[in-house]
Design a protein around this motif. Structure first.
Motif, PDB file in Angstrom:
ATOM      1  N   TYR A 168     -36.385 -20.576 -12.153  1.00  0.00           N
ATOM      2  CA  TYR A 168     -35.756 -19.993 -10.970  1.00  0.00           C
ATOM      3  C   TYR A 168     -35.080 -21.113 -10.197  1.00  0.00           C
ATOM      4  N   ARG A 169     -33.807 -20.935  -9.909  1.00  0.00           N
ATOM      5  CA  ARG A 169     -33.023 -21.971  -9.262  1.00  0.00           C
ATOM      6  C   ARG A 169     -32.646 -21.541  -7.846  1.00  0.00           C
ATOM      7  N   TYR A 170     -32.796 -22.460  -6.897  1.00  0.00           N
ATOM      8  CA  TYR A 170     -32.458 -22.170  -5.512  1.00  0.00           C
ATOM      9  C   TYR A 170     -30.951 -22.257  -5.256  1.00  0.00           C
ATOM     10  N   ALA A 171     -30.323 -23.261  -5.800  1.00  0.00           N
ATOM     11  CA  ALA A 171     -28.885 -23.430  -5.580  1.00  0.00           C
ATOM     12  C   ALA A 171     -28.254 -24.080  -6.803  1.00  0.00           C
ATOM     13  N   VAL A 172     -27.118 -23.521  -7.212  1.00  0.00           N
ATOM     14  CA  VAL A 172     -26.341 -24.072  -8.316  1.00  0.00           C
ATOM     15  C   VAL A 172     -24.914 -24.294  -7.803  1.00  0.00           C
ATOM     16  N   ILE A 173     -24.540 -25.543  -7.656  1.00  0.00           N
ATOM     17  CA  ILE A 173     -23.251 -25.899  -7.081  1.00  0.00           C
ATOM     18  C   ILE A 173     -22.291 -26.321  -8.190  1.00  0.00           C
ATOM     19  N   GLY A 174     -21.105 -25.741  -8.199  1.00  0.00           N
ATOM     20  CA  GLY A 174     -20.120 -26.033  -9.227  1.00  0.00           C
ATOM     21  C   GLY A 174     -19.310 -27.279  -8.937  1.00  0.00           C
ATOM     22  N   PRO A 175     -18.459 -27.674  -9.863  1.00  0.00           N
ATOM     23  CA  PRO A 175     -17.673 -28.908  -9.705  1.00  0.00           C
ATOM     24  C   PRO A 175     -16.536 -28.805  -8.697  1.00  0.00           C
ATOM     25  N   ASP A 176     -16.094 -27.581  -8.387  1.00  0.00           N
ATOM     26  CA  ASP A 176     -14.940 -27.417  -7.494  1.00  0.00           C
ATOM     27  C   ASP A 176     -15.360 -27.185  -6.045  1.00  0.00           C
ATOM     28  N   TRP A 177     -16.408 -27.885  -5.602  1.00  0.00           N
ATOM     29  CA  TRP A 177     -16.898 -27.669  -4.239  1.00  0.00           C
ATOM     30  C   TRP A 177     -15.870 -28.033  -3.150  1.00  0.00           C
ATOM     31  N   PRO A 178     -14.931 -28.978  -3.361  1.00  0.00           N
ATOM     32  CA  PRO A 178     -13.916 -29.191  -2.315  1.00  0.00           C
ATOM     33  C   PRO A 178     -13.074 -27.942  -2.050  1.00  0.00           C
ATOM     34  N   CYS A 179     -12.820 -27.148  -3.100  1.00  0.00           N
ATOM     35  CA  CYS A 179     -12.064 -25.905  -2.916  1.00  0.00           C
ATOM     36  C   CYS A 179     -12.861 -24.899  -2.088  1.00  0.00           C
ATOM     37  N   VAL A 180     -14.188 -24.965  -2.191  1.00  0.00           N
ATOM     38  CA  VAL A 180     -15.036 -24.069  -1.400  1.00  0.00           C
ATOM     39  C   VAL A 180     -14.869 -24.359   0.080  1.00  0.00           C
ATOM     40  N   VAL A 181     -14.828 -25.637   0.443  1.00  0.00           N
ATOM     41  CA  VAL A 181     -14.599 -26.029   1.838  1.00  0.00           C
ATOM     42  C   VAL A 181     -13.273 -25.469   2.332  1.00  0.00           C
ATOM     43  N   MET A 182     -12.244 -25.566   1.512  1.00  0.00           N
ATOM     44  CA  MET A 182     -10.934 -25.026   1.874  1.00  0.00           C
ATOM     45  C   MET A 182     -10.992 -23.509   2.033  1.00  0.00           C
ATOM     46  N   THR A 183     -11.764 -22.835   1.183  1.00  0.00           N
ATOM     47  CA  THR A 183     -11.903 -21.374   1.280  1.00  0.00           C
ATOM     48  C   THR A 183     -12.509 -20.977   2.614  1.00  0.00           C
ATOM     49  N   TYR A 184     -13.564 -21.676   3.034  1.00  0.00           N
ATOM     50  CA  TYR A 184     -14.187 -21.396   4.334  1.00  0.00           C
ATOM     51  C   TYR A 184     -13.195 -21.614   5.475  1.00  0.00           C
ATOM     52  N   VAL A 185     -12.427 -22.696   5.399  1.00  0.00           N
ATOM     53  CA  VAL A 185     -11.463 -23.003   6.460  1.00  0.00           C
ATOM     54  C   VAL A 185     -10.397 -21.915   6.545  1.00  0.00           C
ATOM     55  N   VAL A 186      -9.871 -21.492   5.393  1.00  0.00           N
ATOM     56  CA  VAL A 186      -8.808 -20.485   5.347  1.00  0.00           C
ATOM     57  C   VAL A 186      -9.295 -19.141   5.886  1.00  0.00           C
ATOM     58  N   ILE A 187     -10.577 -18.851   5.723  1.00  0.00           N
ATOM     59  CA  ILE A 187     -11.112 -17.568   6.204  1.00  0.00           C
ATOM     60  C   ILE A 187     -11.522 -17.650   7.669  1.00  0.00           C
ATOM     61  N   ILE A 188     -12.241 -18.695   8.051  1.00  0.00           N
ATOM     62  CA  ILE A 188     -12.841 -18.766   9.382  1.00  0.00           C
ATOM     63  C   ILE A 188     -11.799 -19.025  10.471  1.00  0.00           C
ATOM     64  N   ILE A 189     -10.887 -19.974  10.251  1.00  0.00           N
ATOM     65  CA  ILE A 189      -9.919 -20.333  11.310  1.00  0.00           C
ATOM     66  C   ILE A 189      -9.011 -19.148  11.685  1.00  0.00           C
ATOM     67  N   PRO A 190      -8.354 -18.481  10.727  1.00  0.00           N
ATOM     68  CA  PRO A 190      -7.545 -17.312  11.111  1.00  0.00           C
ATOM     69  C   PRO A 190      -8.373 -16.197  11.739  1.00  0.00           C
ATOM     70  N   SER A 191      -9.592 -15.999  11.236  1.00  0.00           N
ATOM     71  CA  SER A 191     -10.454 -14.949  11.799  1.00  0.00           C
ATOM     72  C   SER A 191     -10.798 -15.248  13.247  1.00  0.00           C
ATOM     73  N   LEU A 192     -10.982 -16.519  13.561  1.00  0.00           N
ATOM     74  CA  LEU A 192     -11.277 -16.908  14.942  1.00  0.00           C
ATOM     75  C   LEU A 192     -10.110 -16.575  15.866  1.00  0.00           C
ATOM     76  N   PHE A 193      -8.885 -16.858  15.434  1.00  0.00           N
ATOM     77  CA  PHE A 193      -7.705 -16.517  16.238  1.00  0.00           C
ATOM     78  C   PHE A 193      -7.550 -15.009  16.377  1.00  0.00           C
ATOM     79  N   VAL A 194      -7.841 -14.274  15.303  1.00  0.00           N
ATOM     80  CA  VAL A 194      -7.765 -12.809  15.360  1.00  0.00           C
ATOM     81  C   VAL A 194      -8.740 -12.261  16.386  1.00  0.00           C
ATOM     82  N   TYR A 195      -9.966 -12.786  16.377  1.00  0.00           N
ATOM     83  CA  TYR A 195     -10.978 -12.302  17.319  1.00  0.00           C
ATOM     84  C   TYR A 195     -10.577 -12.601  18.764  1.00  0.00           C
ATOM     85  N   ILE A 196      -9.975 -13.745  18.992  1.00  0.00           N
ATOM     86  CA  ILE A 196      -9.621 -14.137  20.360  1.00  0.00           C
ATOM     87  C   ILE A 196      -8.403 -13.362  20.875  1.00  0.00           C
TER      88      ILE A 196
END
Length: 220
Positions: free
Chosen positions: A74-102
């Motif tokens: 049983y594995r708690y976390a399995v992180i892939g090699p493209d983790w920098p793209c994951v950071v970009m995915t969070y930024v692309v989703i969270i930043i525009p959503s924040l402006f939409v909410y405001i």
């Protein structure tokens, strides 16, 4: 009597081999050198001897926290090699959503719908990022004639398993490699991937509708 005893022993091994259908790590059952480990009586003991590994890597995949037994893990976390793209995915989703909410959310109903979709989107993405996509353990013997051999992993693999050239591991129920979630989408995380994609699609639709409504109000 010797033949019947041999058939019974073979049947017990075959039944115990069903335990190996779980997606476990590099442990083996049939390939142990010690004959004592091959006995069905001792197998019930060995499979319950759990050990914990804080970190290890398979191919280019990083495993953080793994409980390992003789036939499963049983594995708690399995992180892939493209983790920098994951950071970009969070930024692309969270930043525009924040402006939409405001700037675009104007009433309670819109706020509730927004937070539900946004919450599902972040939950789905986060779960896909850390979930085990279906890493397949190494098999040194084919369990049926339908199994194939992976030259890269140097292991036999069950039907539906595909070797990912990016992650450099074999994935059960392989669907595709998604760099935006950092790794492969397979048997273990495809449900959460669908949650992420569906909620993100509806969130985009909501943002577009709110933008249209704002443009109409401004034009008036």
């Amino acid at each position: 009597s010797i033949r019947s005893q041999s058939e019974t022993s073979s049947k017990e091994f075959e039944e115990n081999d069903e335990l190996l259908s779980d997606f476990t790590s590099d442990t083996t059952f049939f390939d142990e050198e010690s004959s004592t480990l091959l006995s069905p009586r001792n197998n019930n003991i060995n499979k319950d001897n759990w050990s914990f590994i804080c970190y290890k890597s398979e191919g280019k995949v990083h495993i953080l926290g793994e409980w390992l037994a003789h036939t499963k893990s049983y594995r708690y976390a399995v992180i892939g090699p493209d983790w920098p793209c994951v950071v970009m995915t969070y930024v692309v989703i969270i930043i525009p959503s924040l402006f939409v909410y405001i700037y675009l959310i104007e009433n309670l109903i819109e706020e509730i719908i927004f937070f539900v979709l946004f919450g599902l989107c972040i939950f789905g993405l986060s779960t896909v990022v850390v979930a085990d996509p279906g890493l397949v353990r190494r098999y040194h013997h084919a369990r049926s004639r339908h199994w194939t051999y992976c030259d890269h992993c140097e292991s036999f693999r069950p039907p539906g398993t595909v070797h990912c050239s990016t992650c450099q591991v074999c994935i059960a129920g392989y669907d595709h490699h998604c760099p935006w979630t950092g790794k492969c989408i397979g048997y273990g995380n495809i449900f959460y991937f669908k949650v992420f994609i569906i909620s993100l699609s509806w969130l985009i639709i909501l943002i577009v509708m709110l933008g249209i409504l704002l443009a109409v109000d401004v034009s008036r």
